[in-house]
Motif scaffolding. Structure first.
Motif, PDB file in Angstrom:
ATOM      1  N   ALA A  73      -4.007   3.819  23.928  1.00  0.00           N
ATOM      2  CA  ALA A  73      -3.904   2.650  22.981  1.00  0.00           C
ATOM      3  C   ALA A  73      -4.513   3.182  21.767  1.00  0.00           C
ATOM      4  CB  ALA A  73      -4.539   1.240  23.633  1.00  0.00           C
ATOM      5  N   ALA A  74      -5.539   3.473  21.650  1.00  0.00           N
ATOM      6  CA  ALA A  74      -6.127   4.095  20.521  1.00  0.00           C
ATOM      7  C   ALA A  74      -5.477   5.039  19.570  1.00  0.00           C
ATOM      8  CB  ALA A  74      -7.553   4.447  20.996  1.00  0.00           C
ATOM      9  N   TYR A  75      -4.921   6.154  20.629  1.00  0.00           N
ATOM     10  CA  TYR A  75      -4.086   7.027  19.976  1.00  0.00           C
ATOM     11  C   TYR A  75      -3.028   6.539  19.199  1.00  0.00           C
ATOM     12  CZ  TYR A  75      -6.801  11.159  21.633  1.00  0.00           C
ATOM     13  OH  TYR A  75      -8.004  12.205  21.535  1.00  0.00           O
ATOM     14  N   ALA A  76      -2.369   5.486  20.003  1.00  0.00           N
ATOM     15  CA  ALA A  76      -1.157   4.951  19.367  1.00  0.00           C
ATOM     16  C   ALA A  76      -1.261   4.149  18.347  1.00  0.00           C
ATOM     17  CB  ALA A  76      -0.392   4.114  20.363  1.00  0.00           C
ATOM     18  N   TRP A  77      -2.595   3.413  18.310  1.00  0.00           N
ATOM     19  CA  TRP A  77      -2.769   2.578  17.080  1.00  0.00           C
ATOM     20  C   TRP A  77      -3.033   3.743  15.621  1.00  0.00           C
ATOM     21  CZ3 TRP A  77      -7.387  -1.434  16.712  1.00  0.00           C
ATOM     22  CH2 TRP A  77      -7.145  -2.003  15.424  1.00  0.00           C
ATOM     23  N   VAL A  78      -3.585   4.710  15.708  1.00  0.00           N
ATOM     24  CA  VAL A  78      -3.977   5.635  14.739  1.00  0.00           C
ATOM     25  C   VAL A  78      -2.639   6.473  14.445  1.00  0.00           C
ATOM     26  CG1 VAL A  78      -4.888   7.770  13.994  1.00  0.00           C
ATOM     27  CG2 VAL A  78      -6.223   6.256  15.500  1.00  0.00           C
ATOM     28  N   SER A  79      -1.785   6.600  15.213  1.00  0.00           N
ATOM     29  CA  SER A  79      -0.544   7.303  15.096  1.00  0.00           C
ATOM     30  C   SER A  79       0.433   6.356  14.324  1.00  0.00           C
ATOM     31  CB  SER A  79       0.319   7.705  16.357  1.00  0.00           C
ATOM     32  OG  SER A  79      -0.562   8.461  17.111  1.00  0.00           O
ATOM     33  N   ALA A  80       0.564   5.223  14.643  1.00  0.00           N
ATOM     34  CA  ALA A  80       1.276   4.194  13.979  1.00  0.00           C
ATOM     35  C   ALA A  80       0.803   4.069  12.544  1.00  0.00           C
ATOM     36  CB  ALA A  80       1.384   2.760  14.542  1.00  0.00           C
ATOM     37  N   GLU A  81      -0.528   3.801  12.288  1.00  0.00           N
ATOM     38  CA  GLU A  81      -0.941   3.753  10.788  1.00  0.00           C
ATOM     39  C   GLU A  81      -0.811   4.878   9.819  1.00  0.00           C
ATOM     40  OE1 GLU A  81      -1.700   1.022   9.381  1.00  0.00           O
ATOM     41  OE2 GLU A  81      -2.405  -0.299  11.404  1.00  0.00           O
ATOM     42  N   ALA A  82      -0.771   6.186  10.569  1.00  0.00           N
ATOM     43  CA  ALA A  82      -0.658   7.338   9.870  1.00  0.00           C
ATOM     44  C   ALA A  82       0.956   7.436   9.427  1.00  0.00           C
ATOM     45  CB  ALA A  82      -0.933   8.672  10.811  1.00  0.00           C
ATOM     46  N   PHE A  83       1.798   7.089  10.304  1.00  0.00           N
ATOM     47  CA  PHE A  83       3.080   6.994  10.023  1.00  0.00           C
ATOM     48  C   PHE A  83       3.417   6.087   8.942  1.00  0.00           C
ATOM     49  CE2 PHE A  83       7.492   5.193  10.436  1.00  0.00           C
ATOM     50  CZ  PHE A  83       8.219   6.359  10.599  1.00  0.00           C
ATOM     51  N   ILE A  84       3.007   4.817   8.970  1.00  0.00           N
ATOM     52  CA  ILE A  84       3.358   3.948   7.931  1.00  0.00           C
ATOM     53  C   ILE A  84       2.533   4.477   6.456  1.00  0.00           C
ATOM     54  CG2 ILE A  84       2.367   1.932   7.166  1.00  0.00           C
ATOM     55  CD1 ILE A  84       4.249   1.316   9.130  1.00  0.00           C
ATOM     56  N   ALA A  85       1.553   5.148   6.291  1.00  0.00           N
ATOM     57  CA  ALA A  85       0.737   5.778   5.250  1.00  0.00           C
ATOM     58  C   ALA A  85       1.586   6.685   4.655  1.00  0.00           C
ATOM     59  CB  ALA A  85      -0.623   6.111   5.480  1.00  0.00           C
ATOM     60  N   LEU A  86       2.261   7.717   5.403  1.00  0.00           N
ATOM     61  CA  LEU A  86       3.045   8.801   4.855  1.00  0.00           C
ATOM     62  C   LEU A  86       4.325   8.208   4.649  1.00  0.00           C
ATOM     63  CD1 LEU A  86       3.523  11.774   4.810  1.00  0.00           C
ATOM     64  CD2 LEU A  86       4.066  11.955   6.995  1.00  0.00           C
ATOM     65  N   SER A  87       4.991   7.344   5.210  1.00  0.00           N
ATOM     66  CA  SER A  87       6.097   6.936   4.752  1.00  0.00           C
ATOM     67  C   SER A  87       6.051   5.992   3.457  1.00  0.00           C
ATOM     68  CB  SER A  87       6.876   5.879   5.988  1.00  0.00           C
ATOM     69  OG  SER A  87       7.133   6.303   7.111  1.00  0.00           O
ATOM     70  N   MET A  88       5.051   5.327   3.278  1.00  0.00           N
ATOM     71  CA  MET A  88       5.036   4.762   1.804  1.00  0.00           C
ATOM     72  C   MET A  88       4.840   5.884   0.848  1.00  0.00           C
ATOM     73  SD  MET A  88       2.461   1.468   2.824  1.00  0.00           S
ATOM     74  CE  MET A  88       3.411   0.014   3.721  1.00  0.00           C
ATOM     75  N   TYR A  89       3.980   6.713   0.994  1.00  0.00           N
ATOM     76  CA  TYR A  89       3.772   7.846   0.217  1.00  0.00           C
ATOM     77  C   TYR A  89       4.954   8.452  -0.158  1.00  0.00           C
ATOM     78  CZ  TYR A  89       2.544  12.470  -2.173  1.00  0.00           C
ATOM     79  OH  TYR A  89       2.497  13.460  -2.917  1.00  0.00           O
ATOM     80  N   LEU A  90       5.901   8.935   0.723  1.00  0.00           N
ATOM     81  CA  LEU A  90       7.131   9.759   0.482  1.00  0.00           C
ATOM     82  C   LEU A  90       8.274   8.718  -0.386  1.00  0.00           C
ATOM     83  CD1 LEU A  90       7.428  11.457   4.068  1.00  0.00           C
ATOM     84  CD2 LEU A  90       6.916  12.442   1.650  1.00  0.00           C
ATOM     85  N   TYR A  91       8.020   7.370   0.036  1.00  0.00           N
ATOM     86  CA  TYR A  91       8.880   6.345  -0.549  1.00  0.00           C
ATOM     87  C   TYR A  91       8.738   6.366  -1.893  1.00  0.00           C
ATOM     88  CZ  TYR A  91      11.752   2.341  -1.879  1.00  0.00           C
ATOM     89  OH  TYR A  91      12.492   1.628  -2.733  1.00  0.00           O
ATOM     90  N   LEU A  92       7.451   6.132  -2.331  1.00  0.00           N
ATOM     91  CA  LEU A  92       6.904   5.781  -3.742  1.00  0.00           C
ATOM     92  C   LEU A  92       7.318   7.439  -4.294  1.00  0.00           C
ATOM     93  CD1 LEU A  92       3.635   4.077  -3.471  1.00  0.00           C
ATOM     94  CD2 LEU A  92       5.812   3.224  -4.385  1.00  0.00           C
ATOM     95  N   ARG A  93       7.317   8.309  -3.964  1.00  0.00           N
ATOM     96  CA  ARG A  93       7.451   9.710  -4.481  1.00  0.00           C
ATOM     97  C   ARG A  93       8.833   9.803  -4.777  1.00  0.00           C
ATOM     98  NH1 ARG A  93       5.362  15.826  -2.233  1.00  0.00           N
ATOM     99  NH2 ARG A  93       6.158  16.906  -3.932  1.00  0.00           N
ATOM    100  N   ASN A  94       9.603   9.609  -3.877  1.00  0.00           N
ATOM    101  CA  ASN A  94      10.881   9.473  -4.072  1.00  0.00           C
ATOM    102  C   ASN A  94      11.565   8.682  -5.339  1.00  0.00           C
ATOM    103  OD1 ASN A  94      13.831  10.342  -3.237  1.00  0.00           O
ATOM    104  ND2 ASN A  94      13.880   8.225  -2.756  1.00  0.00           N
ATOM    105  N   GLN A  95      10.689   7.606  -5.447  1.00  0.00           N
ATOM    106  CA  GLN A  95      10.908   6.532  -6.712  1.00  0.00           C
ATOM    107  C   GLN A  95      10.373   7.036  -7.929  1.00  0.00           C
ATOM    108  OE1 GLN A  95      13.195   3.956  -6.408  1.00  0.00           O
ATOM    109  NE2 GLN A  95      13.394   5.011  -4.398  1.00  0.00           N
ATOM    110  N   GLY A  96       9.694   8.377  -7.857  1.00  0.00           N
ATOM    111  CA  GLY A  96       9.134   8.993  -9.264  1.00  0.00           C
ATOM    112  C   GLY A  96       7.909   8.381  -9.403  1.00  0.00           C
ATOM    113  N   ILE A  97       7.221   7.713  -8.459  1.00  0.00           N
ATOM    114  CA  ILE A  97       6.017   7.228  -8.662  1.00  0.00           C
ATOM    115  C   ILE A  97       4.900   7.998  -7.860  1.00  0.00           C
ATOM    116  CG2 ILE A  97       4.577   5.092  -8.227  1.00  0.00           C
ATOM    117  CD1 ILE A  97       7.026   3.386  -8.524  1.00  0.00           C
ATOM    118  N   GLN A  98       3.975   8.490  -8.518  1.00  0.00           N
ATOM    119  CA  GLN A  98       2.963   9.405  -7.967  1.00  0.00           C
ATOM    120  C   GLN A  98       1.599   8.602  -8.077  1.00  0.00           C
ATOM    121  OE1 GLN A  98       2.993  11.506  -5.932  1.00  0.00           O
ATOM    122  NE2 GLN A  98       4.047  13.559  -6.604  1.00  0.00           N
ATOM    123  N   VAL A  99       1.178   8.019  -6.864  1.00  0.00           N
ATOM    124  CA  VAL A  99      -0.060   7.204  -7.132  1.00  0.00           C
ATOM    125  C   VAL A  99      -1.379   8.167  -6.787  1.00  0.00           C
ATOM    126  CG1 VAL A  99      -1.524   5.640  -5.892  1.00  0.00           C
ATOM    127  CG2 VAL A  99       0.748   5.157  -6.484  1.00  0.00           C
TER     128      VAL A  99
END
Length: 451
Positions: free
Chosen positions: A400-426
């Motif tokens: 359960a602990a590994y699953a929680w960390v994995s899901a949060e890592a997936f969310i963070a990476l997806s948001m970064y890639l989406y913003l980058r695709n929109q031309g926004i580099q935070v």
């Protein structure tokens, strides 16, 4: 021209002072909910044991779905609206009335659903007293206007009231829990404390901000529900991959595993309440105000604060990993040694959630990318549920602990890639030097002694 002096007024000295006060206030609000109960842990867990601790936390996870329904998307949407228009008295009154009325209606609906599920499901009916004691907190969820204090950047009084009431709660636990069968008093005390602080907080808010409550028209409520629906479904998705871990663990495993997992994640939750909940909630209205001035103004504030915030979160994560054995042994005892690896695994969460909050809450939502935010969190919830189902059955509470960390890592990476695709580099190293210089200058100004 000095970059630290030519940048947006969103992080001026007065704003930073309010920000520091609000961070401390929000920190105490959230930590009081967890830290003061934590002070009772060495006493309580030695009486009730891991299994009953698991029942307490399972009940809280169950009721969390109803608090999610009651909150809808009101809180974040109201902060975003009021923070940019706090001098508009009519708008503030209208938002206040619509949010309170909307939450009240959803509380009635959630109560009916809660009664039906709890009574007609044997597994829940067998612990109906415990679940009812836990559910009482939903009354406080309706009344607690923390979103209003956030938008007004005035949270000190809430913190004081909250700390006093939670201190009384801590005393009640020591007085009421004497034998294993008294375990349900833990959640009852939390619920009563939440209701009391909510009544006090809303009374003070009405007087302090000179608010007038007027029951909204049907069309106003319909518009409010429709406008905030995307944020609501985003919150549902977030809860599915983050808040459902304890609930799924209880369904797929046993109460003992829930107790071990809850013990292992408690300190991480307290720590994260500062770096993500307290800090972000105080920071959100500042960023919303900056984005209200201009898109570039808001992006600049986010970019130059990324590195100091990440530094703070990395230090918190490192500290959690190091203190795990000492903390678990000291507060929970030898029967909870299995919680040590859990705490070390979830020690990564402050970093992961900090990044996703910066990219999602502060950037995407303020750029009105609500639908993209929802799609990412929805996909993340599916990934989280699947990983949870697989790993819990194979590895129990560690899975359960590994699953929680994995899901949060997936969310963070997806948001970064989406913003980058929109031309926004935070996240850009080019801002690192400016961030350091800006932080040094502002801290020097903030803490400068005056003659």
């Amino acid at each position: 021209m000095d970059s630290t002096s030519s940048k947006p007024k969103a992080l001026s000295k007065p704003v930073l002072k309010r920000f520091a006060i609000n961070v401390a206030s929000l920190f105490s609000v959230h930590v009081a909910n967890m830290l003061l109960p934590l002070l009772t842990v060495p006493y309580v867990v030695r009486i009730i044991g891991p299994e009953r601790l698991g029942l307490l936390n399972f009940s809280q996870a169950y009721v969390a779905y109803f608090t999610l329904l009651i909150n809808y998307g009101f809180d974040m949407a109201a902060v975003r609206t009021i923070a940019a228009n706090r001098t508009d008295k009519a708008l503030v009154n209208r938002a206040f009335s619509e949010v309170i009325a909307g939450k009240a209606l959803l509380w009635v609906l959630s109560t009916l659903i809660f009664m039906g599920i709890t009574w007609f499901t044997p597994e829940f009916r067998s612990h109906i007293v415990l679940h009812t004691c836990t559910y009482i907190t939903c009354i406080g969820i309706v009344l607690f206007p923390v979103w209003l204090y956030q938008a007004m950047e005035d949270l000190g009084r809430v913190a004081v009231f909250n700390l006093v009431v939670k201190a009384l709660f801590t005393l009640a636990v020591f007085l009421l829990i004497r034998k294993p069968e008294d375990y349900f008093y833990q959640n009852l005390s939390v619920s009563v404390a939440q209701v009391l602080v909510s009544i006090i907080a809303i009374t003070v808010a009405i007087r302090r901000f000179k608010l007038t409550f007027t029951w909204p028209t049907i069309s106003q409520l319909v518009n409010r529900f429709r406008e905030d629906s995307t944020l609501f479904f985003s919150s549902v998705m977030i809860t599915l991959y983050a808040g459902s871990t304890v609930f799924l663990l209880g369904l797929l495993s046993n109460a003992y595993d829930v107790g071990i997992f809850s013990a292992g994640t408690r300190l991480e939750s307290i720590s994260r309440s500062f770096v993500t909940m307290g800090l972000n909630q105080a920071f959100f209205p500042i960023v919303a105000s900056a984005f209200g001035a201009s898109r570039e103004n808001g992006l600049h504030v986010v970019r130059i604060t990324f590195f100091p915030l990440m530094t703070c979160m990395v230090l918190v994560s490192l500290g959690l990993w190091l203190v795990a054995p000492v903390f678990i042994t000291l507060f929970y005892g030898a029967t909870f040694q299995g919680a040590i690896p859990v705490l070390r695994i979830v020690s990564l969460l402050p970093i992961m959630i900090g990044i996703s909050n910066l990219l999602g809450m502060h950037t995407m939502l303020n750029l009105r990318m609500d639908k993209a935010f929802f799609r990412i969190t929805a996909l993340g919830s599916v990934v989280g549920l699947v990983v949870n189902a697989v790993l819990i059955q194979k590895m129990g509470y560690v899975g359960a602990a590994y699953a929680w960390v994995s899901a949060e890592a997936f969310i963070a990476l997806s948001m970064y890639l989406y913003l980058r695709n929109q031309g926004i580099q935070v996240i850009q190293l080019a801002y690192f030097r400016e961030a350091v210089q800006f932080t040094q200058a502002r801290l020097a100004t903030l803490f400068k002694r005056t003659n």
